[in-house]
Design a protein around this motif. Sequence first.
Motif, mmCIF file in Angstrom:
data_model
loop_
_atom_site.group_PDB
_atom_site.id
_atom_site.type_symbol
_atom_site.label_atom_id
_atom_site.label_comp_id
_atom_site.label_asym_id
_atom_site.label_seq_id
_atom_site.Cartn_x
_atom_site.Cartn_y
_atom_site.Cartn_z
ATOM 1 N N SER A 100 1.253 -4.691 3.374
ATOM 2 C CA SER A 100 2.390 -3.930 3.896
ATOM 3 C C SER A 100 2.279 -2.502 3.392
ATOM 4 O O SER A 100 1.553 -2.213 2.438
ATOM 5 N N ASN A 101 2.996 -1.593 4.023
ATOM 6 C CA ASN A 101 2.923 -0.180 3.676
ATOM 7 C C ASN A 101 4.325 0.361 3.448
ATOM 8 O O ASN A 101 5.266 0.013 4.171
ATOM 9 N N GLY A 102 4.465 1.231 2.429
ATOM 10 C CA GLY A 102 5.776 1.802 2.182
ATOM 11 C C GLY A 102 5.780 2.705 0.971
ATOM 12 O O GLY A 102 4.791 2.807 0.234
ATOM 13 N N THR A 103 6.910 3.379 0.782
ATOM 14 C CA THR A 103 7.117 4.253 -0.376
ATOM 15 C C THR A 103 8.279 3.675 -1.168
ATOM 16 O O THR A 103 9.449 3.968 -0.894
ATOM 17 N N LYS A 104 7.955 2.801 -2.113
ATOM 18 C CA LYS A 104 8.956 2.100 -2.904
ATOM 19 C C LYS A 104 8.775 2.434 -4.385
ATOM 20 O O LYS A 104 7.645 2.466 -4.880
ATOM 21 N N LEU A 105 9.852 2.697 -5.070
ATOM 22 C CA LEU A 105 9.818 2.992 -6.505
ATOM 23 C C LEU A 105 10.422 1.831 -7.284
ATOM 24 O O LEU A 105 11.295 1.110 -6.776
ATOM 25 N N LEU A 106 9.969 1.670 -8.519
ATOM 26 C CA LEU A 106 10.565 0.711 -9.430
ATOM 27 C C LEU A 106 11.439 1.488 -10.406
ATOM 28 O O LEU A 106 10.941 2.354 -11.129
ATOM 29 N N SER A 119 0.866 -1.169 0.000
ATOM 30 C CA SER A 119 0.000 0.000 0.000
ATOM 31 C C SER A 119 0.908 1.226 0.000
ATOM 32 O O SER A 119 1.662 1.452 0.947
ATOM 33 N N PHE A 120 0.855 1.991 -1.072
ATOM 34 C CA PHE A 120 1.825 3.066 -1.304
ATOM 35 C C PHE A 120 1.530 4.256 -0.407
ATOM 36 O O PHE A 120 0.423 4.799 -0.412
#
Length: 579
Positions: A451-457, A405-406
């Motif tokens: 899960s929660n986080g700020t992840k980039l591809l 969950s961004f």
Amino acid sequence: MAVSLLRSLAFPRVLFLCVATLCLIPELALAGITRHYKFDIKLQNVTRLCHTKSMVTVNGQFPGPRIVAREGDRLLIKVANHVQSNISIHWHGIRQLQTGWADGPAYVTQCPIQTNQSYVYNFTIVGQRGTLFWHAHISWLRASVYGPIIILPKRGVPYPFAKPDKEVPIVFGEWWNVDPEAVIRQALQTGGGPNVSDAYTINGLPGPLYNCSNRDTFRLKVKPGKTYLLRLVNAALNDELFFSIANHTLTVVEADAVYVKPFETNTVLIAPGQTTNVLLKTKAHFPNATFFMTARPYVTGLGTFDNSTVAAILEYETLNSAALSIRKLPLFKPVLPPLNDTSFATNFTNNLRSLASAQFPANVPQKVDRRLFFTVGLGTNPCQNNQTCQGPNGTMFSASVNNISFALPTTALLQSHFFGQSSGVYSSDFPISPLIPFNYTGNPPNNTMVSNGTKLLVLPFNTSLELVMQDTSILGAESHPLHLHGFNFFVVGQGFGNFDQNKDPANFNLVDPVERNTMGIPSGGWVAIRFLADNPGVWFMHCHLEIHTSWGLRMAWLVLDGKLPNQKLLPPPADLPKC
């Protein structure tokens, strides 16, 4: 007198030289111009359904003003914020080549424009023509802050279909008696689903099927034997819509500002974030009748929705119209598909094909550098502070891509990347496939937590991608209109059930798939897209059902600069907002 005479004699020579120059250098004749717009974000009292409220608008208009430009034009749009809410504007579907600073999603490509501040969105329309739209891209402000973008072809370049006699924007939206910002705040605090809108609208008007709305009805006046280009935009927050005009056939000629192979239909399906151009051929003679134009939702999820119908009226003009009472004419109503008609939705989507002509080729990546698999859908988060929440089993509703969950940061991702200040803002480890595979459309797993986080591809410049997006039935299967910023993509395949890597790619369409910026993942199914990562910057991808975006069904791509100057992100403008 002599000076005036000399000027008059010189003018034809200058004109001749100008024309001759344009003939010798045809690209100058087709060069775009710079168009200036001013958007004042301000409160305005608006009345619908006999209910007056103060709402956030652009220039006091609901919907907001239309943007009109030609392919190749440069746009300078100054947005001045005169309200207490922060604001940002997204130019939905514009490629923003090298100009990611102008894309607009708050905390992704820019910090929002704060009260009493302004920002000039500066971008050029490259290789696009058709219908798009603009809208606020922060919280739920796009409920009232939106309007159409009309991109005409370059001068002298015709449509690939018969030129219409008139063009008319038809923008679908919603009316809320309460403040939509209060609706989403309550939903996020309680963890439950949000309240629904009180009416759908066509060009801001609910129409006669709602209480107290006979006067608030959009009327399209047409002449017999003419062709009208209707530019359809779905700006609604949370609903895909069926649209039809009684006793008339529509010819679809464009989707998301890309021409398609024309096909006829009685009903159009259009998801939030999508645009569709259709040709309406009116009857050859005055029909002695009027006709409803109606829209109502296509529903796939288990949540509540606004089960109502918006109507506008198609009226024929006649030489004797002054003596003719429209009220005495019979009024025909269209028959729309059932609310859950997935069969119609599938058939309509399958009819969409690119022109794939010499002038408008379908440049589908034939070679794929990276294959990605994303699961999308709803899940849960634990209730905060051990309180009881209104989500499933006392939890809070959430949504995710590959179970992440961004979480939006408090500073803009693009600024963090450009200035090398990403530490503590985001990580570069977004998973390219689910960490724990399961039966995505079968019995749901016992653990519904995300899960929660700020992840980039992160992608190197010019990477060719194949992305399969799989719906999940964790909390019930439903359609998800996914919008990709910064790119168009080709829809090479779709189906129901779980995607089979060993069988399904054999049926991919790599010849003339439709090219879009927003595509619905089928309820309980999957969609496969291909595109080339040829636009440097940070680009948002999210569900255009606003509640799902608010719950976290969103992610972001970081496309690195290429080696050539035209492959690098331009520096940020001096007036870029600060957080």
